[in-house]
Design a protein around this motif. Sequence first.
Motif, PDB file in Angstrom:
ATOM      1  N   ASN A 174       0.716  -1.287  -0.097  1.00  0.00           N
ATOM      2  CA  ASN A 174       0.013   0.106   0.100  1.00  0.00           C
ATOM      3  C   ASN A 174       1.048   1.185   0.019  1.00  0.00           C
ATOM      4  O   ASN A 174       1.966   1.280   0.709  1.00  0.00           O
ATOM      5  CB  ASN A 174      -0.997   0.021   1.214  1.00  0.00           C
ATOM      6  N   ARG A 193       0.627   4.131   1.078  1.00  0.00           N
ATOM      7  CA  ARG A 193       0.595   4.766   2.623  1.00  0.00           C
ATOM      8  C   ARG A 193       2.006   4.534   3.202  1.00  0.00           C
ATOM      9  O   ARG A 193       2.584   5.216   4.196  1.00  0.00           O
ATOM     10  CB  ARG A 193      -0.434   4.445   3.501  1.00  0.00           C
ATOM     11  N   TYR A 194       2.792   3.528   2.993  1.00  0.00           N
ATOM     12  CA  TYR A 194       3.775   2.880   3.570  1.00  0.00           C
ATOM     13  C   TYR A 194       5.275   3.215   2.858  1.00  0.00           C
ATOM     14  O   TYR A 194       6.318   3.167   3.098  1.00  0.00           O
ATOM     15  CB  TYR A 194       3.954   1.447   3.764  1.00  0.00           C
ATOM     16  N   THR A 209       2.959  12.360   0.443  1.00  0.00           N
ATOM     17  CA  THR A 209       2.098  13.022  -0.318  1.00  0.00           C
ATOM     18  C   THR A 209       2.291  14.680   0.434  1.00  0.00           C
ATOM     19  O   THR A 209       3.327  14.712   1.038  1.00  0.00           O
ATOM     20  CB  THR A 209       0.520  12.749   0.240  1.00  0.00           C
ATOM     21  N   TYR A 260       1.508  14.284   4.043  1.00  0.00           N
ATOM     22  CA  TYR A 260       2.053  13.169   4.880  1.00  0.00           C
ATOM     23  C   TYR A 260       3.198  12.460   4.352  1.00  0.00           C
ATOM     24  O   TYR A 260       3.389  12.318   3.253  1.00  0.00           O
ATOM     25  CB  TYR A 260       0.948  12.144   5.201  1.00  0.00           C
ATOM     26  N   PRO A 267       5.462   8.684   4.594  1.00  0.00           N
ATOM     27  CA  PRO A 267       5.072   7.294   4.599  1.00  0.00           C
ATOM     28  C   PRO A 267       5.084   6.813   6.348  1.00  0.00           C
ATOM     29  O   PRO A 267       6.211   7.413   7.021  1.00  0.00           O
ATOM     30  CB  PRO A 267       6.193   6.581   3.822  1.00  0.00           C
TER      31      PRO A 267
END
Length: 142
Positions: free
Chosen positions: A33, A35-36, A40, A43, A45
């Motif tokens: 995923n 997000r890891y 962004t 954020y 990771p």
Amino acid sequence: AFEFTSGEEFEPSELYVTKEFNNNYLHAVEDLNTRYTEHTTNYSPVIHPGLLINYSNITRSPSFYLPSGMAAIHTHEEIHFLEPGRLERRLTITWKVVESYEKRGRPYQVVNSSITDEQQGKIIIRRTTTNVYIGGPFRGIN
């Protein structure tokens, strides 16, 4: 480990998760995923929560010890994720025995642990774990 009683603390441990360490874990558990792995606008990771849980097991404490022929069996757990763990930060893991009791001739131990992001000064994970100890002077699983 089974000799620790209520109020006693295991020796803390430190964890520093690099991008490479996190990526190796991600590939091992086949969870890619973004997000890891990707930044962004808002954020950076995050560390995979499974990695944090694995590395906060009581057996990771430098003071955890069991004599030959004994085992700690994980019987119950409650985990509260308070903040995401961020890469490239020093995390401190602490463990404190909050209850010790005997059941069916075996010692049980309830341990509260926390993972703290030292940069933020915030606890990111709280968990309560119950273990039963078998073997050695205590009955086995039969």
